[in-house]
Enzyme design. Structure first.
Site, PDB file in Angstrom:
ATOM      1  N   GLY A  47       9.222   5.233  -2.475  1.00  0.00           N
ATOM      2  CA  GLY A  47       8.261   6.304  -2.276  1.00  0.00           C
ATOM      3  C   GLY A  47       7.485   6.104  -0.995  1.00  0.00           C
ATOM      4  O   GLY A  47       7.473   4.999  -0.420  1.00  0.00           O
ATOM      5  N   GLN A  52       0.401   6.764   4.867  1.00  0.00           N
ATOM      6  CA  GLN A  52       1.077   5.517   5.268  1.00  0.00           C
ATOM      7  C   GLN A  52       1.732   5.632   6.633  1.00  0.00           C
ATOM      8  O   GLN A  52       2.042   4.614   7.256  1.00  0.00           O
ATOM      9  CB  GLN A  52       2.148   5.136   4.235  1.00  0.00           C
ATOM     10  N   CYS A 100       4.278  -2.288  -2.176  1.00  0.00           N
ATOM     11  CA  CYS A 100       3.899  -1.153  -1.341  1.00  0.00           C
ATOM     12  C   CYS A 100       4.302  -1.465   0.091  1.00  0.00           C
ATOM     13  O   CYS A 100       4.055  -2.580   0.563  1.00  0.00           O
ATOM     14  CB  CYS A 100       2.382  -0.923  -1.443  1.00  0.00           C
ATOM     15  N   LEU A 101       4.898  -0.497   0.763  1.00  0.00           N
ATOM     16  CA  LEU A 101       5.307  -0.725   2.151  1.00  0.00           C
ATOM     17  C   LEU A 101       4.109  -1.018   3.047  1.00  0.00           C
ATOM     18  O   LEU A 101       4.263  -1.598   4.113  1.00  0.00           O
ATOM     19  CB  LEU A 101       6.082   0.488   2.674  1.00  0.00           C
ATOM     20  N   HIS A 142       1.118   5.863  -8.075  1.00  0.00           N
ATOM     21  CA  HIS A 142       0.982   5.002  -6.898  1.00  0.00           C
ATOM     22  C   HIS A 142       0.915   5.842  -5.620  1.00  0.00           C
ATOM     23  O   HIS A 142       0.012   5.649  -4.793  1.00  0.00           O
ATOM     24  CB  HIS A 142       2.171   4.027  -6.847  1.00  0.00           C
ATOM     25  N   GLU A 143       1.873   6.777  -5.474  1.00  0.00           N
ATOM     26  CA  GLU A 143       1.919   7.561  -4.232  1.00  0.00           C
ATOM     27  C   GLU A 143       0.706   8.484  -4.112  1.00  0.00           C
ATOM     28  O   GLU A 143       0.134   8.629  -3.025  1.00  0.00           O
ATOM     29  CB  GLU A 143       3.219   8.368  -4.145  1.00  0.00           C
ATOM     30  N   HIS A 146      -2.440   6.979  -2.793  1.00  0.00           N
ATOM     31  CA  HIS A 146      -2.540   6.886  -1.329  1.00  0.00           C
ATOM     32  C   HIS A 146      -3.315   8.077  -0.758  1.00  0.00           C
ATOM     33  O   HIS A 146      -4.014   7.942   0.244  1.00  0.00           O
ATOM     34  CB  HIS A 146      -1.136   6.859  -0.698  1.00  0.00           C
TER      35      HIS A 146
END
Ligand code: NI
Length: 184
Positions: A47, A52, A100-101, A142-143, A146
């Protein structure tokens, strides 16, 4: 299309709330989605959220590949959500591992609602509404976090379970060793 630079924890872009997208079908949104997709695939993520890649707009994308979720047989193809709204359908939360990236090399055990409803616009300008559970519900929470300027460590209740991924792999707890990671 272009591979975009991913902001890391500490960058202000990850802490700011994102703005609603006025026109989901606008060409610049199409371009953003194309670039985010290429970036997510390049980074091997499940995702990605627009903040991000330093864009403060309410756009997220994710997918749930086969075998990702052992409990719920839920394969979800690539989904792009614009202006998403998430509503928990239960008070029940489960704890599982996430990465997480924007927090590279780390994983943490994060409580999330086990069942949610989400509503959003699609890039085609249509409304989408789904009920999700398991990993599907986790990745959406999670997304969408952000978009509110939250990273998963802020959702953790036990920071002793925030670890470097290699340590989790070597010293992790039983079945959790292979547990789902969200972004990585
Ligand atoms: Ni993330």
């Amino acid at each position: 299309m272009a591979i975009l630079k991913i902001a890391k924890m500490g960058h202000p872009a990850l802490r700011a709330p994102s703005a609603e997208v006025a026109d989901p079908t606008a060409p610049e949104i199409r371009r953003l989605i194309d670039d985010m997709l290429e970036t997510m695939i390049d980074a091997d993520g499940a995702g990605l959220a627009a903040p991000q890649v330093h864009v403060p707009l309410q756009v997220v994308m994710f997918h749930v590949p086969e075998g990702r979720d052992e409990d719920v047989l839920d394969v979800v193809p690539l989904t792009v959500l614009i202006n998403p709204v998430v509503e928990p359908l239960t008070d029940e939360r489960s704890v599982d591992w996430e990465g997480c990236l924007s927090v590279p090399g780390m994983m943490g055990a994060v409580p999330r609602y086990t069942e949610i409803r989400y509503r959003a616009m699609t890039p085609g300008g249509e409304r989408i509404e789904r009920i999700a559970e398991g990993f599907h519900a986790r990745v959406v929470q999670h997304e969408c976090d952000h978009l509110d300027g939250f990273l998963y460590p802020q959702r953790m209740e036990d920071l002793s379970l925030l670890m470097f991924s290699d340590q989790l792999r070597y010293h992790g707890e039983g079945d959790d060793k292979d547990a789902a990671d969200v972004d990585e």
